[in-house]
Motif scaffolding. Structure first.
Motif, mmCIF file in Angstrom:
data_model
loop_
_atom_site.group_PDB
_atom_site.id
_atom_site.type_symbol
_atom_site.label_atom_id
_atom_site.label_comp_id
_atom_site.label_asym_id
_atom_site.label_seq_id
_atom_site.Cartn_x
_atom_site.Cartn_y
_atom_site.Cartn_z
ATOM 1 N N VAL A 81 0.845 -1.200 0.000
ATOM 2 C CA VAL A 81 0.000 0.000 0.000
ATOM 3 C C VAL A 81 0.878 1.246 0.000
ATOM 4 C CG1 VAL A 81 -2.026 -1.004 1.156
ATOM 5 C CG2 VAL A 81 -0.187 0.000 2.526
ATOM 6 N N GLY A 88 -3.866 3.691 -1.188
ATOM 7 C CA GLY A 88 -4.284 2.344 -0.805
ATOM 8 C C GLY A 88 -3.805 1.282 -1.784
ATOM 9 N N ARG A 89 -3.150 1.708 -2.871
ATOM 10 C CA ARG A 89 -2.700 0.770 -3.891
ATOM 11 C C ARG A 89 -1.219 0.471 -3.691
ATOM 12 N NH1 ARG A 89 -5.945 1.428 -8.382
ATOM 13 N NH2 ARG A 89 -5.019 -0.557 -9.038
#
Ligand SMILES: *[C@@H]1O[C@H](CO)[C@@H](O)[C@H](O)[C@H]1NC(C)=O
Length: 196
Positions: A81, A88-89
């Motif tokens: 993350v 959030g990726r």
């Protein structure tokens, strides 16, 4: 692995700095320990005090002794993350990049510690349960502080003995807490208090 000196005294300095400004916790410490003879202040007794544990945790939360930790990527790496518009990726970390972990910021995450993150409120630890990587007061994982238990017992013993003999602890410093960052971060202005 790093070794630093004076970490326990820096923790105690910060705890006394905060306690002098929040006398109700000093009164609670006195109430808990004032009648206990010194030879009954065992490590188990000290480690079993949730009041002392809460005070030390809250002190380390607000003023982590190691507030920053750097890691150099030895190879191209993808962290799970931190990327994308909302972080959030996954995020790509190119070989040779330095990643800095800021525990000062980590310890002020409202969804872990509550909305009053800048307040010294030791009793918050009765109702929160940070996970291993959400609170790094003594590090974490394989590289957690080796002397953690020893340092905790030492700090707890000094607090308990001081609370037994000092009726009133008063701040003699009108300045806010300020850090002095070297390998560790300590109180730049020390801890100016009156004890009587
Ligand atoms: C705060 O903590 C929550 C729970 O661990 C986590 O999901 C979130 O990403 C954190 N917020 C920030 C800004 O790091």
């Amino acid at each position: 692995m790093m070794a630093a000196q004076d970490t326990t005294s820096e923790l105690l300095t910060n705890a006394l700095f905060l306690l002098a400004r929040h006398p109700s916790y000093w009164d609670q410490l006195r109430a808990e320990f004032v009648d206990i003879p010194e030879d009954r202040l065992s490590a188990e007794k000290l480690m079993g005090s949730s009041l002392i544990a809460n005070i030390l945790h809250e002190t380390l939360r607000l003023h982590p002794i190691f507030p920053l930790l750097g890691r150099l990527a030895l190879r191209d790496t993808v962290l799970p993350v931190g990327g994308g518009p909302n972080h959030g990726r996954p995020i790509f970390v190119q070989k040779g990049s330095m990643v800095v972990l800021a525990y000062y910021a980590l310890h002020r995450n409202r969804s872990v510690f509550g909305d009053d993150i800048d307040e010294f409120r030791p009793e918050r630890w009765n109702s929160i349960k940070p996970e291993q990587w959400e609170f790094m007061g003594s590090g974490g994982g394989n590289r957690a502080r080796l002397g953690q238990k020893k340092a905790t017992v030492e700090a707890a013993f000094v607090l308990a003995r001081l609370a037994q003999s000092i009726g009133t602890l008063e701040s003699r410093d009108s300045q806010d807490w300020k850090g002095e960052l070297k390998l560790t971060c300590k109180s730049a202005n020390g801890c100016k208090v009156a004890m009587y």
